[in-house]
Every structure is written in structure tokens, then in C-alpha cells.
Design an enzyme around this catalytic site. Sequence first.
Site, PDB file in Angstrom:
ATOM      1  CE  LYS A  33       0.159  -7.691   4.202  1.00  0.00           C
ATOM      2  NZ  LYS A  33      -0.018  -6.296   3.834  1.00  0.00           N
ATOM      3  CB  THR A  85      -0.939  -0.009   1.218  1.00  0.00           C
ATOM      4  OG1 THR A  85      -1.608  -1.278   1.283  1.00  0.00           O
ATOM      5  CG2 THR A  85      -1.991   1.078   1.108  1.00  0.00           C
ATOM      6  CE1 TYR A  92       2.626  -8.628   1.847  1.00  0.00           C
ATOM      7  CE2 TYR A  92       3.951  -6.635   1.661  1.00  0.00           C
ATOM      8  CZ  TYR A  92       2.757  -7.305   1.470  1.00  0.00           C
ATOM      9  OH  TYR A  92       1.691  -6.654   0.898  1.00  0.00           O
TER      10      TYR A  92
END
Length: 295
Positions: free
Chosen positions: A163, A47, A135
Site C-alpha cells: 500500500k 482509518t 504499508y
Amino acid sequence: MGTFEGLVAFSVTPTRPDESIDEDRLCAHIDTLIAAGVDGIAIFGSTGSIGSFSEAERRRVAEVTTKHVGRRVPVAIGTGAMTTAEAVRLSEHAEKVGADALLVVPITYWPLNEAELCAHYRAIASATQLPIFAYNSPVLTGVDMTPNIIVRLWQDGRVKYLKESARDLLRIPQVKEATEGRLRIFGGRDDSIVEALRLGADGWTSGAANIVPRACRRLFNFANDSQNEFAAHILQRRLAPLMSFLMDKGHVSVCHTALEILGRPIGTPRRPILPLAGEDRIHLEGILRSLEEEL
């Protein structure tokens, strides 16, 4: 060094009209997130448009962010890069400026095999003393770090967090069991976070928190309280159109456009990514109107 838990906001990266980074708006946005009750901040996740900025720009944002947060909450700095050498440099810098963890996503044009992935993470781990937030985002990176790879990285001793953004939520209990519950797993898909938490995720790494941080805080709290399961279900249903839209249209475009609509502008994404227009923007406006009580 702060420990990550709970709701970690994956911050956007504000820009000026000339596409340079707007440091003042970044700091103001971080203040908004912390005031809303997030438990941690991550910069240069997906993001945050990790692939849109140069190494020098990323170093500067790391400096600004860690200084501005000032230990109010833990900060993870995204140091994933196309080459291991650049990722190492960014990681060393992140440690120098006071990050609490490294957020490392594999960024590569070429598919990486298991040996290459493990060597990449080991090189980063050897360069600093910071814990690593692995991630896994196979849809965006084209690289899927399977549970077997995650367990190997955890066994090396420096990957402390994960994540997990793969579509298969059953990976969460699988990795949880294989790591004896010692790897802290964060659900990485906003559209299925309640399910992820019920399957054993320890926390939530959220892009949606940029838009509705207070609602995300409430949803996380409800989902972790057995007496509030019904409230979690109701709030998740209210947020579902936004969460689905984020996944369908892309977190960067949606977050930048939503914050402009809400009167908290952060500039446009760096091209070639564009803000939403036409029917997509109109649809987003409708979603946000329906969530006025949650804003």
C-alpha cells in the site's frame, strides 16, 4: 488463503460511548462494505485507528472479523506495532485466526534506518507463513519506506503487496519495474487513485470506502476500463471534495463523523482523536448532501 485484488476497504473500528469496541456495529459495517462490492477488508489500518487500541483489543477484533467475514472476501489484519516483539505476537495470532495477509506499517517514535526496517519485517515474516502487505505512510508514521527498501523487502520473498501512500505517485511505476510486476501495488491515497491506477497500481486500498463504498466500487471499475475513462473523470471530480476533505482533516475523524451524519453511527473515535465539530462538520454535511446520488 485469499488473494488481494481490486478495491480493499480499510475499515473503521466502531466504538461504544465508553470507548470500548462495538463488535456488533463492526460486523454490520463489514456487511455493508461487502454488500457494496469491495474485494477485501483490512482492519487496523490508519482509518481503523491502529494506534488507539491495546494488543488484547486488537486480537479480539481480529478474531471477530475473520469469523464474521467467513471467507466471503480476503481479510488483512494490521499487525504493525511499536516493537518488533509485539508485531510478531499480533502476526502469529492473525495467522491463527485465519487472516489472509498481514498489514504491516512501521509504528515508531524513533526514525528507523533501512537496516532496522528490513530486520523488523524479516522478523515478522519469519514468525508466520502469511504474505505481508507492506504499508508505506510517511506522513502519518514519519518513516518513509523508499522504493529501494520496498524492493529489498520484496526480494526477501514474503512481502507480496504494497500500500503506497507517499505523495510521489511516480514511485508506483518505479517499484513496478524493479519488481518485474510481481509485487502487487495498491494506491493508498483516495484523492489520486485514478492517477495511481493509470501509473500501474493494481488495486486501491481505500478509507473513503467506509463512507461511499458503492461510489468507490464504480470509480475503480471505470478507472480500469479504457472505454470508461470519461466516466472515471466525471465521478472522480464529484468525489474530489470528499477525498480532499479526508486527506485534510484526517480519515478517522471524517469517517466517524460522516457515518453519524448519514445515519450509520459507529461511535466516536477514541480520544485524543475527536469527531468533527463546528464549521468542519457543517462543511462535511454539505459535501455529503452533494453526494446523495452516490450514497
